[in-house]
Design a protein around this motif. Structure first.
Motif, PDB file in Angstrom:
ATOM      1  N   GLN A  63      -7.910   5.895   5.999  1.00  0.00           N
ATOM      2  CA  GLN A  63      -9.246   5.463   6.513  1.00  0.00           C
ATOM      3  C   GLN A  63     -10.525   5.184   5.218  1.00  0.00           C
ATOM      4  OE1 GLN A  63     -11.217   8.530   8.887  1.00  0.00           O
ATOM      5  NE2 GLN A  63     -11.716   9.784   7.248  1.00  0.00           N
ATOM      6  N   TYR A  64     -11.307   4.482   5.588  1.00  0.00           N
ATOM      7  CA  TYR A  64     -12.242   4.300   4.660  1.00  0.00           C
ATOM      8  C   TYR A  64     -13.585   4.147   5.466  1.00  0.00           C
ATOM      9  CZ  TYR A  64     -12.013  -0.674   5.928  1.00  0.00           C
ATOM     10  OH  TYR A  64     -12.033  -1.840   6.586  1.00  0.00           O
ATOM     11  N   ALA A  71     -30.269   2.434   4.906  1.00  0.00           N
ATOM     12  CA  ALA A  71     -30.393   1.886   6.202  1.00  0.00           C
ATOM     13  C   ALA A  71     -29.931   2.697   7.481  1.00  0.00           C
ATOM     14  CB  ALA A  71     -29.633   0.605   6.429  1.00  0.00           C
ATOM     15  N   ASN A  72     -29.441   3.711   6.914  1.00  0.00           N
ATOM     16  CA  ASN A  72     -28.678   4.999   7.649  1.00  0.00           C
ATOM     17  C   ASN A  72     -27.723   4.537   8.670  1.00  0.00           C
ATOM     18  OD1 ASN A  72     -28.608   7.683   8.974  1.00  0.00           O
ATOM     19  ND2 ASN A  72     -29.779   7.077  10.610  1.00  0.00           N
ATOM     20  N   TYR A  73     -26.797   3.734   8.166  1.00  0.00           N
ATOM     21  CA  TYR A  73     -25.814   3.007   8.537  1.00  0.00           C
ATOM     22  C   TYR A  73     -24.319   3.234   7.961  1.00  0.00           C
ATOM     23  CZ  TYR A  73     -22.339  -0.708  10.072  1.00  0.00           C
ATOM     24  OH  TYR A  73     -21.455  -1.530  10.318  1.00  0.00           O
ATOM     25  N   SER A  74     -23.457   3.625   8.777  1.00  0.00           N
ATOM     26  CA  SER A  74     -21.986   3.620   8.185  1.00  0.00           C
ATOM     27  C   SER A  74     -21.109   3.012   9.226  1.00  0.00           C
ATOM     28  CB  SER A  74     -21.606   5.249   8.342  1.00  0.00           C
ATOM     29  OG  SER A  74     -22.359   5.892   7.396  1.00  0.00           O
ATOM     30  N   TYR A  75     -19.854   2.510   8.327  1.00  0.00           N
ATOM     31  CA  TYR A  75     -18.888   1.763   9.227  1.00  0.00           C
ATOM     32  C   TYR A  75     -17.546   2.356   8.565  1.00  0.00           C
ATOM     33  CZ  TYR A  75     -15.499  -2.018  10.045  1.00  0.00           C
ATOM     34  OH  TYR A  75     -14.267  -2.790  10.359  1.00  0.00           O
ATOM     35  N   TYR A  76     -16.825   2.745   9.812  1.00  0.00           N
ATOM     36  CA  TYR A  76     -15.472   3.338   9.247  1.00  0.00           C
ATOM     37  C   TYR A  76     -14.247   2.615   9.812  1.00  0.00           C
ATOM     38  CZ  TYR A  76     -18.440   7.575   9.309  1.00  0.00           C
ATOM     39  OH  TYR A  76     -19.358   8.412   8.904  1.00  0.00           O
ATOM     40  N   HIS A  77     -13.154   2.555   9.093  1.00  0.00           N
ATOM     41  CA  HIS A  77     -12.054   1.832   9.497  1.00  0.00           C
ATOM     42  C   HIS A  77     -10.719   2.815   9.037  1.00  0.00           C
ATOM     43  CE1 HIS A  77      -9.394  -1.519  10.549  1.00  0.00           C
ATOM     44  NE2 HIS A  77      -8.715  -1.242   9.329  1.00  0.00           N
ATOM     45  N   SER A  78      -9.884   2.761   9.921  1.00  0.00           N
ATOM     46  CA  SER A  78      -8.451   3.581  10.186  1.00  0.00           C
ATOM     47  C   SER A  78      -7.429   2.695  10.091  1.00  0.00           C
ATOM     48  CB  SER A  78      -8.476   4.609  11.072  1.00  0.00           C
ATOM     49  OG  SER A  78      -9.552   5.562  10.707  1.00  0.00           O
ATOM     50  N   ASP A  79      -6.458   3.111   9.395  1.00  0.00           N
ATOM     51  CA  ASP A  79      -4.968   2.392   9.300  1.00  0.00           C
ATOM     52  C   ASP A  79      -4.049   2.923   8.446  1.00  0.00           C
ATOM     53  OD1 ASP A  79      -2.931   0.184   8.739  1.00  0.00           O
ATOM     54  OD2 ASP A  79      -4.125  -0.884  10.237  1.00  0.00           O
ATOM     55  N   ASP A  83      -1.316  -0.516   2.243  1.00  0.00           N
ATOM     56  CA  ASP A  83      -1.813  -1.838   1.524  1.00  0.00           C
ATOM     57  C   ASP A  83      -2.553  -2.684   2.438  1.00  0.00           C
ATOM     58  OD1 ASP A  83       0.115  -1.972  -0.649  1.00  0.00           O
ATOM     59  OD2 ASP A  83       1.788  -2.029   0.512  1.00  0.00           O
ATOM     60  N   TYR A  84      -2.494  -2.363   3.852  1.00  0.00           N
ATOM     61  CA  TYR A  84      -3.422  -3.050   4.800  1.00  0.00           C
ATOM     62  C   TYR A  84      -4.813  -2.473   4.811  1.00  0.00           C
ATOM     63  CZ  TYR A  84      -5.310  -5.218   8.819  1.00  0.00           C
ATOM     64  OH  TYR A  84      -6.450  -5.678   9.816  1.00  0.00           O
ATOM     65  N   LEU A  85      -4.720  -1.140   4.465  1.00  0.00           N
ATOM     66  CA  LEU A  85      -5.974  -0.559   4.414  1.00  0.00           C
ATOM     67  C   LEU A  85      -7.005  -0.649   3.287  1.00  0.00           C
ATOM     68  CD1 LEU A  85      -7.595   2.143   5.871  1.00  0.00           C
ATOM     69  CD2 LEU A  85      -6.624   3.538   3.746  1.00  0.00           C
ATOM     70  N   ASP A  87      -6.565  -3.713   1.424  1.00  0.00           N
ATOM     71  CA  ASP A  87      -6.884  -5.117   1.718  1.00  0.00           C
ATOM     72  C   ASP A  87      -7.992  -5.316   2.774  1.00  0.00           C
ATOM     73  OD1 ASP A  87      -4.907  -6.191   0.537  1.00  0.00           O
ATOM     74  OD2 ASP A  87      -3.426  -6.365   1.766  1.00  0.00           O
ATOM     75  N   SER A  88      -8.099  -4.497   3.932  1.00  0.00           N
ATOM     76  CA  SER A  88      -9.136  -4.522   4.744  1.00  0.00           C
ATOM     77  C   SER A  88     -10.528  -4.026   4.003  1.00  0.00           C
ATOM     78  CB  SER A  88      -8.774  -3.745   5.969  1.00  0.00           C
ATOM     79  OG  SER A  88      -9.918  -3.641   7.017  1.00  0.00           O
ATOM     80  N   MET A  89     -10.372  -2.918   3.368  1.00  0.00           N
ATOM     81  CA  MET A  89     -11.609  -2.636   2.703  1.00  0.00           C
ATOM     82  C   MET A  89     -12.225  -3.452   1.807  1.00  0.00           C
ATOM     83  SD  MET A  89     -12.313   0.308  -0.349  1.00  0.00           S
ATOM     84  CE  MET A  89     -12.070  -1.231  -1.404  1.00  0.00           C
ATOM     85  N   HIS A  90     -11.348  -4.314   1.030  1.00  0.00           N
ATOM     86  CA  HIS A  90     -11.932  -5.325   0.003  1.00  0.00           C
ATOM     87  C   HIS A  90     -12.637  -6.279   0.826  1.00  0.00           C
ATOM     88  CE1 HIS A  90     -10.362  -3.772  -3.576  1.00  0.00           C
ATOM     89  NE2 HIS A  90      -9.135  -3.653  -3.432  1.00  0.00           N
ATOM     90  N   GLN A  91     -12.067  -6.670   2.126  1.00  0.00           N
ATOM     91  CA  GLN A  91     -12.555  -7.968   2.737  1.00  0.00           C
ATOM     92  C   GLN A  91     -13.871  -7.475   3.395  1.00  0.00           C
ATOM     93  OE1 GLN A  91     -11.281 -11.034   2.748  1.00  0.00           O
ATOM     94  NE2 GLN A  91     -13.544 -11.260   3.920  1.00  0.00           N
TER      95      GLN A  91
END
Length: 314
Positions: A63-64, A71-79, A83-85, A87-91
């Motif tokens: 995850q990242y 701005a008291n904001y966070s976005y999370y993504h898991s995979d 390799d896909y993780l 790539d997704s973080m960069h994008q």
């Protein structure tokens, strides 16, 4: 009497001022989604130059997190696919910065991503490798050789700070670490007195320095390294108590009054890691139990204005 239909107003047809009021009531997620529906909305939000502060990025196996603390904001993504993780973080990061411009203040990379270190090429204020030992409790951790760590250090443009956390010792003598403004090293059991002589940093905190003795630090002070043109504060931490008398042996030390040491050019981003001991929001450090002494070259020095000693025992 005839009437003609009038088109209903949309966000892109509203005058600028009413539209900005509408945007002001949208959160980051809503603005991000709105920008994805049409180019006109994306350009409109870009033109507003919304201040969201800098970005904090943390990526580990699985995850990242991309956050904007101001701005008291966070976005999370898991995979699970690393390799896909990556790539997704960069994008995602590219998309966020394209819409809400800002620098990367803090980039934290998990040592378990060692096989992907070559894929990180961002510029950031602080680069942090790994985390505190308790964060990895019960987890398998990858070995990271000096050559592999150098791949990351050479590819990322960290501009002010570097934190080598672990959980395993992260060993390197990469030339970049000796000149960065802020340096923090955990698991510093590999640090030697010869390593200390190379430091040209402004702020240094070395933890778990079990191999460094009081005699090593005494020599470090005597030879004038503690008064190089850059150094402001250096800290040493280990699991056992320090013998201050042994550190100050032969320096003609005299007990000094308590004082406030102010870190020059204090930058709040230094607090993203433990570069400094307890410090106020404006960079003031309260110095207690300090000593004045005279070095071999005759220069007078107050040990705790630049030297900070900690033991985990108390």
């Amino acid at each position: 009497m005839s009437s003609s239909s009038r088109p209903s107003p949309t966000l892109d047809t509203l005058p600028f001022l009413p539209a900005t009021h509408i945007i002001d009531n949208l959160d980051i997620d809503s603005m991000y989604c709105l920008a994805g529906t049409a180019r006109v909305f994306k350009e409109f939000i870009q033109d507003l130059k919304i201040r969201t502060g800098g970005y904090n990025i943390s990526i580990q196996n699985g995850q990242y997190e991309i956050s904007m603390p101001a701005a008291n904001y966070s976005y999370y993504h898991s995979d699970r696919d690393v390799d896909y993780l990556v790539d997704s973080m960069h994008q995602d990061l590219k998309d966020f910065i394209d819409l809400f411009s800002g620098n990367i203040d803090f980039l934290q990379v998990d040592p378990n991503l060692v096989r992907h270190f070559h894929r990180f090429n961002q510029s950031c204020t602080v680069l942090s490798v790994g985390g505190q030992p308790h964060q990895y409790y019960g987890l398998k951790t990858e070995a990271c050789s000096p050559q592999q760590l150098d791949t990351l250090l050479n590819s990322v443009n960290f501009q002010k700070g570097l934190a080598l956390n672990g959980p395993k010792p992260l060993i390197t003598e990469n030339e970049k670490i000796f000149n960065i403004d802020w340096l923090q090293i955990r698991n510093a059991t590999w640090i030697t007195s010869e390593f200390l002589k190379k430091l040209k940093n402004k702020i240094v905190f070395l933890m778990d320095t079990e191999e460094l003795t009081e005699e090593h630090i005494n020599q470090y002070i005597r030879e004038g390294s503690i008064d190089n043109q850059n150094l402001q504060v250096i800290g040493f931490s280990r699991g056992t108590y320090w013998n201050k008398q042994a550190i100050l042996n032969g320096l003609g030390a005299v007990k000094a009054v308590d004082q406030i040491y102010k870190v020059a050019d204090f930058d709040q981003r230094i607090t993203t890691e433990l570069f400094l001991p307890k410090v106020s929001n404006n960079g003031d450090i309260k110095i207690e139990d300090s000593f004045d002494f005279t070095r071999n070259d005759g220069t007078k020095q107050t040990d705790c204005s630049s030297l900070h000693l900690e033991s985990k025992s108390g």
